[in-house]
Design an enzyme around this catalytic site. Sequence first.
Site, short mmCIF file in Angstrom:
data_model
loop_
_atom_site.label_atom_id
_atom_site.label_comp_id
_atom_site.label_asym_id
_atom_site.label_seq_id
_atom_site.Cartn_x
_atom_site.Cartn_y
_atom_site.Cartn_z
N ASP A 1 -1.55 8.01 -15.52
CA ASP A 1 -1.37 8.18 -14.08
C ASP A 1 -1.39 6.77 -13.49
OD1 ASP A 1 -1.69 8.41 -11.33
OD2 ASP A 1 -2.95 10.20 -11.46
N THR B 1 -8.44 15.01 -8.03
CA THR B 1 -8.49 16.38 -7.46
C THR B 1 -7.22 17.19 -7.77
OG1 THR B 1 -7.69 15.42 -5.39
CG2 THR B 1 -10.05 15.85 -5.55
N1 F0G Z 1 -3.13 10.57 -8.89
C1 F0G Z 1 -3.94 9.71 -8.26
C2 F0G Z 1 -4.77 8.76 -9.05
C3 F0G Z 1 -3.99 9.72 -6.86
O1 F0G Z 1 -4.79 8.86 -6.24
C4 F0G Z 1 -3.19 10.63 -6.14
C5 F0G Z 1 -3.26 10.70 -4.70
C6 F0G Z 1 -2.36 11.51 -6.85
C7 F0G Z 1 -2.34 11.44 -8.23
C8 F0G Z 1 -1.47 12.49 -6.15
O2 F0G Z 1 -0.42 11.82 -5.54
O3 F0G Z 1 -0.77 12.30 -3.09
O4 F0G Z 1 1.44 11.48 -3.97
O5 F0G Z 1 0.67 13.78 -4.44
N2 F0G Z 1 -4.20 10.22 -4.02
C9 F0G Z 1 -4.27 10.28 -2.56
C10 F0G Z 1 -5.52 9.60 -2.08
C11 F0G Z 1 -4.12 11.65 -2.01
O6 F0G Z 1 -5.74 9.63 -0.87
O7 F0G Z 1 -6.26 9.00 -2.86
P1 F0G Z 1 0.26 12.37 -4.18
#
Ligand code: F0G
Length: 480
Positions: A221, A132
């Site tokens: 990522d 997202t």
């Molecule tokens: N990339 C991935 C694959 C993630 O799962 C997340 C965050 C982010 C980037 C962004 O990182 O939250 O530190 O700014 N995932 C959280 C979740 C929000 O609940 O899966 P962040």
Amino acid sequence: MNIKTFKGEKFPLELHKVRVVQKLNFPPLKRRVKSLQEAGYNMFLLKNDDIFLDMLTDSGVNAMSDNQIAAMNQADDSYAGSATYFRLEKVVLEFFNKKYFLPTHQGRACEHILAKVFVKPGNAVPMNYHFTTTKAHITEVGGVVEQFFLNEALISDSKNPFKGNMDLSLLEDYLDKHAANVPFVRMEAGTNLIGGQPWSLDNYEKVSKICRDHHILLVLDASLLSDNLYFIKTREEAYKDASIKEILTKISDLSDIIYFSARKLSFSRGGGIVTSNLAAYEAMRPLVPLYEGFLTYGGMSIREMEAMAVGLNETYDFDIISQGPIFIKYMVDELDKLGVPVVKPAGGLGCHLDVAKFIPHVNHHQYPAEALGSALYLVGGIRGMERGTLSEQRDSLGVEPESEVELLRLALPRRVFTMSQIKYAIDRIYWLYQHRELIGGLEWVMEPEVLRFFYGTLRPIGGWENKLIKVLKKDLGQEE
Ligand code: F0G
């Protein structure tokens, strides 16, 4: 680790003991009904005091180790050049086998920097699947996301151990035609939105080769990398005898830039970007003091940095990184045995309910995954996270795309929940599945333009929640 009992039962066993506990509330039904109304049927707007089992996310809520807590007390504060930062920098660069590190306050800050530096209006960023915040940052600067996932990625009833793989021929064809318009290719470890599904190292190696052949940067990522490392070791024959460190080094060497949310990787908070590409480093560096904080903290507290350094070193430990996946597998397998539609095979991050199969009578535009999330909160005081159409963004004409998958994610923050709590969650989900025809859709009360799922408010269509509550009281003898 998993054990087999004398009687033949198999289940996962915790390889840690609990030394600090936090009391939980079990909010009575009446309170849950009220909290849900106050939260506008948006799981993000619930207060955690009103939740029994918070399975919203594993982000920043994994249980830290004794060594992480101890390190936090040794943190050394300084606006610039703290000893804490240099301890962290050393660990990060060793961990990823790279030369340069840029600290950030969390994962999306890395995405912000990458998008601002590399993505120009009209550019396309190919990836195995979007996340997202990644997509929001790319579209914010005028770029678009191109996804080259396998067909099986979206099929919940699958045996493919690597549903997060990139479709190599689609990627290659695309780059053959459009390489000039592609600033970088992004691979996401433990692919979040399709159910925490990993890719294989074999696939990653081929993606890397395609990128190199086309002179395009490969960006990883690594937020959910620890789960992906576990799956490479346990599911990919060629690496079953490799150490986590060996697998990690191989992945790092295939990547040009790696970024991560330390709220996931390292069970701490914060984030960062690493690379050995001097030009890329120099292009990104000015944005850290501009948006994050000075180069030796990047918006993180020194306590977070100490916890991250220890957490990264603990990622080499197979017992530590296997804890999440084996408990998730238990939950997925038990629900599957009960006939509840779940994403298979079990991935990392959490157990994902396949909402499109759970309540097929609720269409995409009535946000079935958020509706099921609301119902589960009412039924069990359990909070999950919608991963479906509600998490999408309308296009410039206001048209709402239908999400390829409608999932309700029940995250298992590592080392947080006990087996009895997981069994309780399984039971409440099963009850709900037996009464699924009672669940209806949701409609907007207030819909924000960007990242609407975070703070928009909704209401149930036609008052279905009242019927559900009535049957729940009768069946489970709930309070009041
Ligand atoms: N990339 C991935 C694959 C993630 O799962 C997340 C965050 C982010 C980037 C962004 O990182 O939250 O530190 O700014 N995932 C959280 C979740 C929000 O609940 O899966 P962040």
